[in-house]
Design an enzyme around this catalytic site. Structure first.
Site, PDB file in Angstrom:
ATOM      1  N   ASP A  17     108.094 -22.445  38.083  1.00  0.00           N
ATOM      2  CA  ASP A  17     107.634 -21.141  38.481  1.00  0.00           C
ATOM      3  C   ASP A  17     108.892 -20.259  38.620  1.00  0.00           C
ATOM      4  O   ASP A  17     109.831 -21.010  39.115  1.00  0.00           O
ATOM      5  CB  ASP A  17     106.466 -21.214  39.620  1.00  0.00           C
ATOM      6  CG  ASP A  17     105.962 -19.966  40.122  1.00  0.00           C
ATOM      7  OD1 ASP A  17     105.718 -18.810  39.410  1.00  0.00           O
ATOM      8  OD2 ASP A  17     106.150 -19.649  41.332  1.00  0.00           O
TER       9      ASP A  17
ATOM     10  N   ASP B 136     108.609 -16.471  40.935  1.00  0.00           N
ATOM     11  CA  ASP B 136     108.428 -15.830  42.022  1.00  0.00           C
ATOM     12  C   ASP B 136     108.053 -16.800  43.319  1.00  0.00           C
ATOM     13  O   ASP B 136     106.982 -17.519  43.157  1.00  0.00           O
ATOM     14  CB  ASP B 136     107.152 -14.691  41.673  1.00  0.00           C
ATOM     15  CG  ASP B 136     107.641 -13.809  40.788  1.00  0.00           C
ATOM     16  OD1 ASP B 136     108.883 -12.991  41.035  1.00  0.00           O
ATOM     17  OD2 ASP B 136     107.080 -13.555  39.757  1.00  0.00           O
TER      18      ASP B 136
HETATM   19  O1  PSU Z   1     102.066 -10.200  46.046  1.00  0.00           O
HETATM   20  C1  PSU Z   1     101.995 -10.493  44.820  1.00  0.00           C
HETATM   21  N1  PSU Z   1     102.258 -11.603  44.251  1.00  0.00           N
HETATM   22  C2  PSU Z   1     102.278 -11.791  43.071  1.00  0.00           C
HETATM   23  C3  PSU Z   1     102.079 -10.924  42.072  1.00  0.00           C
HETATM   24  C4  PSU Z   1     101.870 -11.244  40.668  1.00  0.00           C
HETATM   25  O2  PSU Z   1     101.940 -12.856  40.324  1.00  0.00           O
HETATM   26  C5  PSU Z   1     103.010 -13.031  39.538  1.00  0.00           C
HETATM   27  C6  PSU Z   1     103.669 -14.355  39.967  1.00  0.00           C
HETATM   28  O3  PSU Z   1     103.839 -15.149  39.041  1.00  0.00           O
HETATM   29  P1  PSU Z   1     104.316 -16.372  39.242  1.00  0.00           P
HETATM   30  O4  PSU Z   1     104.384 -17.005  40.559  1.00  0.00           O
HETATM   31  O5  PSU Z   1     103.647 -17.117  38.135  1.00  0.00           O
HETATM   32  O6  PSU Z   1     105.943 -16.329  38.670  1.00  0.00           O
HETATM   33  C7  PSU Z   1     103.921 -11.767  39.566  1.00  0.00           C
HETATM   34  O7  PSU Z   1     104.598 -11.631  38.257  1.00  0.00           O
HETATM   35  C8  PSU Z   1     102.952 -10.750  39.789  1.00  0.00           C
HETATM   36  O8  PSU Z   1     102.509 -10.371  38.445  1.00  0.00           O
HETATM   37  C9  PSU Z   1     101.398  -9.752  42.719  1.00  0.00           C
HETATM   38  O9  PSU Z   1     101.103  -9.036  41.728  1.00  0.00           O
HETATM   39  N2  PSU Z   1     101.648  -9.500  43.919  1.00  0.00           N
END
Ligand code: PSU
Length: 229
Positions: free
Chosen positions: A11, A13
Site C-alpha cells: 500500500d 498512503d
Molecule cells: O484521511 C484520508 N485518508 C485516506 C483517504 C483516501 O484513501 C486513499 C489511501 O489509499 P491507500 O491507503 O490504499 O493508499 C487515498 O488515496 C485517499 O483517496 C482519504 O480520502 N482521506
C-alpha cells in the site's frame, strides 16, 4: 512453520509515505470552516477507499454544506502544496531496496488516483521505479471496486505476469479497509497501523502479523531473504 512468500504488494498512503498526516491536515482545514472535527473513527473507516467514495462519506457524515465534488475541489486545493512534501516512512526504503536487490517481485496497490500519486511521489521518483508495477485503484479501468473489495490486489497480482498463488503474496497495509481487501484476495497481510487507528477488532484477525513499524519486519519469517543475506 515459516510462510513462504514469493511476491510482495505494498500500500502507499500511511505505509510507504507519511501522507495520511497530510490527508488529515487538508480534511481538517475544510472542516474547520464549519466547526467540524475529522475524527480518527471516521478516518479509520474511510482510509483506502479512494477520493470519490471518501468525499461522499465525509460530507454526509459530518454534514458539510457542500457537494462531494466541491469537497474534492477544496481539499485538492490544499493538497497540491502539501502532497509534494510527503516523506518515506521509517523502514520503507530499506525494505523495498532489499527486496528489489534480491529480485523479489514487488508492486504497489493504492486507493489513490493519478493526480494525487504524481504529487505525493514528486520527490520519490527513483524509489517508485523499483516496483514492477503500480495499481492506482481510483483510476484503473480494471479495478471495479475500491478497498475493502479485493479488486486492486487481484489486479496487482495478475500484473506480475507469472500468475503467483495469492497464498504466496505478502501484502503490507496500514488501513483497516486494506487489510480486509488483502484478506479477501486470499493473500497474507501484515498490518502496520497508525497508533490512532480505530475499528481494529475485526481487522486484527485478518492480519497475519501486526507491526508498529516496517522497521520491525523480519523478511526471513516469510520465506524472503534476510537483511544479512
Ligand atoms: O484521511 C484520508 N485518508 C485516506 C483517504 C483516501 O484513501 C486513499 C489511501 O489509499 P491507500 O491507503 O490504499 O493508499 C487515498 O488515496 C485517499 O483517496 C482519504 O480520502 N482521506
Amino acid at each position: 512453520m515459516t510462510i513462504q512468500c514469493t511476491h510482495v504488494i505494498f500500500d502507499v498512503d500511511g505505509l510507504l509515505l507519511d501522507t495520511e498526516r497530510l490527508y488529515s491536515e487538508s480534511t481538517q482545514k475544510v472542516c474547520d470552516e464549519f466547526g467540524k472535527t475529522y475524527t480518527w473513527d471516521l478516518k479509520s473507516a474511510v482510509m483506502g477507499k479512494g477520493e470519490k467514495n471518501v468525499s461522499k462519506i465525509i460530507t454526509e457524515v459530518l454534514g458539510l454544506p457542500m457537494t462531494p465534488e466541491e469537497y474534492i475541489r477544496r481539499t485538492r486545493e490544499i493538497q497540491k502544496t502539501l502532497f509534494p512534501t510527503a516523506k518515506l516512512l521509517p523502514g520503507a526504503e530499506k525494505l523495498v531496496r532489499h527486496l528489489h536487490e534480491h529480485k523479489i517481485p514487488i508492486a504497489v496497490a493504492s486507493g489513490s488516483d493519478n493526480w494525487c500519486f504524481e504529487l505525493k511521489t514528486t520527490n520519490h521518483q527513483e524509489f517508485f521505479k523499483l516496483f514492477h508495477h503500480t495499481v492506482l485503484c481510483s483510476d484503473d479501468p480494471e479495478v471495479e471496486h475500491s478497498k475493502p473489495a479485493p479488486d486492486g490486489f487481484i489486479v496487482a497480482a495478475k500484473r506480475f505476469g507469472d500468475a503467483p498463488d495469492p497464498a504466496k503474496i505478502l501484502v503490507f497495509e496500514d488501513a483497516p479497509n486494506g487489510v480486509i481487501a488483502a484478506n479477501a484476495a486470499g493473500m497474507h497481510c501484515i498490518w502496520v497501523p497508525a497508533p490512532e487507528v480505530t475499528q481494529a477488532d475485526d481487522v486484527k484477525s485478518k492480519a497475519i502479523l501486526i507491526l508498529d513499524s516496517l522497521e520491525l519486519f523480519k523478511p526471513e519469517d516469510f520465506g524472503l531473504p534476510s537483511y544479512s543475506q
